[in-house]
Every structure is written in C-alpha cells, then in structure tokens.
Design a protein around this motif. Structure first.
Motif, PDB file in Angstrom:
ATOM      1  N   VAL A   3       6.798   4.201  -3.249  1.00 50.70           N
ATOM      2  CA  VAL A   3       6.366   4.461  -2.066  1.00 50.70           C
ATOM      3  C   VAL A   3       7.805   4.260  -0.826  1.00 50.70           C
ATOM      4  N   ASP A   5       9.547   4.030   2.773  1.00 51.94           N
ATOM      5  CA  ASP A   5       9.729   3.689   4.105  1.00 51.94           C
ATOM      6  C   ASP A   5       8.457   4.279   4.582  1.00 51.94           C
ATOM      7  N   ILE A   8       3.500   3.215   4.940  1.00 52.52           N
ATOM      8  CA  ILE A   8       3.099   1.411   5.335  1.00 52.52           C
ATOM      9  C   ILE A   8       3.585   1.080   6.148  1.00 52.52           C
ATOM     10  N   SER A  13       4.106  -3.647   5.317  1.00 54.20           N
ATOM     11  CA  SER A  13       4.948  -4.261   4.725  1.00 54.20           C
ATOM     12  C   SER A  13       5.779  -5.576   4.049  1.00 54.20           C
ATOM     13  N   GLY A 102      11.468   2.755  -0.758  1.00 52.86           N
ATOM     14  CA  GLY A 102      11.867   2.720   0.508  1.00 52.86           C
ATOM     15  C   GLY A 102      12.719   0.975   0.667  1.00 52.86           C
ATOM     16  N   THR A 104      12.454  -1.025   3.066  1.00 54.37           N
ATOM     17  CA  THR A 104      11.348  -1.857   3.879  1.00 54.37           C
ATOM     18  C   THR A 104       9.669  -1.838   2.876  1.00 54.37           C
ATOM     19  N   ALA A 105      10.066  -0.741   2.315  1.00 55.60           N
ATOM     20  CA  ALA A 105       9.115  -0.891   1.039  1.00 55.60           C
ATOM     21  C   ALA A 105       8.815  -1.713  -0.448  1.00 55.60           C
ATOM     22  N   VAL A 108       5.996  -3.778  -1.026  1.00 54.02           N
ATOM     23  CA  VAL A 108       5.166  -3.174  -1.544  1.00 54.02           C
ATOM     24  C   VAL A 108       5.278  -2.278  -3.072  1.00 54.02           C
ATOM     25  N   ASN A 109       6.393  -2.084  -3.753  1.00 53.25           N
ATOM     26  CA  ASN A 109       6.562  -0.744  -4.884  1.00 53.25           C
ATOM     27  C   ASN A 109       6.451  -2.842  -5.764  1.00 53.25           C
ATOM     28  N   PHE A 158      -2.327   0.861  -4.271  1.00 49.79           N
ATOM     29  CA  PHE A 158      -1.417   1.133  -3.593  1.00 49.79           C
ATOM     30  C   PHE A 158      -2.415   1.590  -2.685  1.00 49.79           C
ATOM     31  N   TYR A 162      -2.860   1.279   1.454  1.00 50.46           N
ATOM     32  CA  TYR A 162      -2.997   1.810   1.633  1.00 50.46           C
ATOM     33  C   TYR A 162      -3.937   1.878   3.237  1.00 50.46           C
TER      34      TYR A 162
END
Length: 343
Positions: A3, A5, A8, A13, A102, A104-105, A108-109, A158, A162
């Motif tokens: 994912v 930046d 999200i 994030s 990303g 900042t992501a 998330v990842n 994910f 989202y």
C-alpha cells in the motif's frame, strides 16, 4: 499488495502503525520460545527468501500480476511469532531502500501483509494438521490451503481499512469484490509457492520446519487386548548442521532475485490494478524514498536494466539476511540471558 502513501488517511495509518508495533512487540517475545541456535539464522534466511520471491510477479489475469506475500510460508517454516517479524523486516527494507510501500503506510502494510496473513494462515494450518493424517504430505496440503486463504483474507483486511480511512470515495462493495476476486487468483500462486517450498524443506530436513514438529503418530501398545498410546520418548536433538540448507537457500534466493526476477511480469499487481480501475489511487503520494539509489528495484546510474535489477535484487537479499539474522540472533541471545537470570 504494498500500500503506498495516500490510499489510507493519516489517522487510520497511525492506528494501523500502533497495531503493527504491538504485533512486532508480541512477536519479539513469542519468537524467544520459537528460536534456538539452529533456527535463528534460518529465520533470517526465510526473510531473505520471501524478499527474493516477492520480486517474481506472476501473471494472474489480463493485465494483472501477483506476488508472494509470504506470511503463511514464514509462519509454517519458523513459527507464527517469528513469521510476523520476518515479514516486518522485509517490508521495512522494501520501504526504506526500494521505495516499495509507503513509509506512512508501513503500519498498514505490516498489519495487512504480515499480521493478517500469519494469523489466518497459521490458525488454519494448525487446524488442518490436527485432523489430517500425521504424515509429511499432510503438512504440504495444509500449507497449500492455509496460504491460499491467507491472501484474500489480507485483501479483505485492506478493504476494511479503506472503508474506515480511504482517501477517495469509492463504494466499499466494489472495492471488496474486486480485491478479493483478484487475490483469490493470486492466492493460488501463493499456495503453490508455499507448498512447494515447505515440501522441499520437509523432504530433506523435517526437523527444521516449525509446523512439522510432533508430526509422527504416537506408538501404540496392546494392553489387556486394547491399543493404547505408549509414553512418547524424548525427541533426540538433531546432530547434523543446518548449514547446507542455509547455503542452498541463500544461493536460491540470490539466483531468484539476481537473475530470475528479470523475467517477472511487468503488469501491475492486484492492488495496483484495482486502485487504477476503481479510482483508489487518485490521491496517491510520491514516496519519500523515491530518490533512493535502489528505488524501484534498480541501481541508480546503471543503464543496463538486467544488471541494474539483478544488482538491486542481490543487494536486497544480502541486506535482508544481515538485518534479519541480526534481529533473530538478538532475540535468541535475549532468551538465553533471561534464562540465565532466572537460574
């Protein structure tokens, strides 16, 4: 499914980052029980192998490709706690060195590609191993099914993130259908790679496969005309070194990343394709490491694409082995130190 930046929003994030940090902290504690002097360097190798195979995008549909996520493979080979750490190391290095996923992501990842895949895959794997015959083939079959299910589960995770913090206005049902649909196909590739790898290792060194521990069926004795389980004897400590497996795995990883990766599919992966088709990528942001000398898996200023990509792959495998092995040796030494303090 890296994912970038901008998909999200920052609050979600950041929350995912907290979840990922908590999962890594739990993984560090749990890995102390999973790792020993023989398996700690193998865990670093597993991380490097996942990095290498993730460079091999395979076609799954017209204009779409997929790649290994690796959570199921890592969890089955070295344990679920260590597996989370393996994927986290891979994602961290990919984001910092190769501008893939990303920054900042990153939370998330790790949450989507590491935690969800490991938890779903290993829970399903253990359930299947308990009901299947206690044979090596059962471990391979369970690996296939667990890996297959883990990929659409990650896609669904994910979609949930989202739905909470997506930066574009796209119907969630549309995103869920597209993401899960294409990632079921990708899951077939993940399952094949995972089962083949687990099967290859278990064929030569079943003692090194975490998910195969306790594989043998209990010995039966006839007592009073009835069959009862005999008292299991302590398992002998393996005496042969895992070094040949480590060397073979490292060479395989270097060949895959340094040579075979040149022939990987150039089509966008499942997330990239869905994002472009459905408009999720309208607010995507430039990567903070876009000017990295290894950005996009190529060495800067090396004009030959084959050499550039191959060198980047070799560097990535080397960096992952060094960082991963360092982390897992530190975890192992911490366990030894704690044991000494307790004594």
């Amino acid at each position: 499914m890296h994912v970038p930046d901008g998909f999200i929003n920052l609050p979600v994030s950041a929350t995912a980052g907290v979840v990922a940090a908590g999962a890594v902290a739990v993984g560090l504690r749990g890995a102390r029980r999973e790792l020993n002097d023989r398996t700690a360097p193998l865990a670093g190798l597993v991380a490097a192998f996942v990095f290498a195979v993730q460079m091999l995008n395979f076609p799954v549909a017209a204009g779409t490709s997929g790649h290994l996520l690796g959570g199921a493979l890592a969890a089955i080979l070295v344990g679920p706690y260590t597996g989370v750490l393996c994927i986290s190391v891979v994602l961290l290095l990919q984001g910092i060195l190769f501008a893939d996923g990303g920054l900042t992501a990153l939370g998330v990842n790790i949450t989507v590609m590491g935690v969800v895949t490991v938890v779903v895959a290993y829970a399903l794997f253990r359930g299947l191993v308990k009901v299947l015959p206690k044979k090596r083939r059962s471990v391979t079959v369970a690996s296939f099914v667990a890996a297959l299910v883990s990929v659409p589960a990650s896609a669904a995770a994910f979609t949930l993130l989202y739905a909470i913090g997506g930066t574009t206005d796209v119907p969630i049902g549309t995103v869920l259908t597209a993401m899960v649909g294409v990632h079921v196909l990708i899951g077939l590739g993940e399952a094949a790679i995972t089962a083949a790898t687990v099967g290859a290792v278990i064929a030569v060194r079943p003692d090194l496969v975490y998910g195969a521990r306790g594989l043998s069926a209990p010995l039966k004795l006839r007592v009073g005309g009835e069959l009862v389980d005999a008292e299991p004897a302590p398992a002998p400590e393996p005496t042969n070194s895992p070094r040949p497996v480590w060397i073979a795995g490292l060479v395989t990883s270097l060949v895959l990343a340094g040579f075979v990766s040149f022939y990987a599919s150039a089509s966008p992966d499942g997330l990239e394709k869905v994002a472009a088709d459905k408009g999720i990528d309208k607010k995507v942001e430039d990567h903070a490491a876009a000017n990295s000398p290894l950005a996009d898996y190529g060495v800067k200023d090396v004009e030959n694409a084959r050499i550039s990509g191959g060198l980047a792959g070799v560097i990535g495998v080397g960096a992952t082995v060094v960082v991963g092995t360092g982390v897992f040796w530190a975890v192992r030494r911490r366990r030894t130190a704690d044991s000494g303090t307790a004594a």
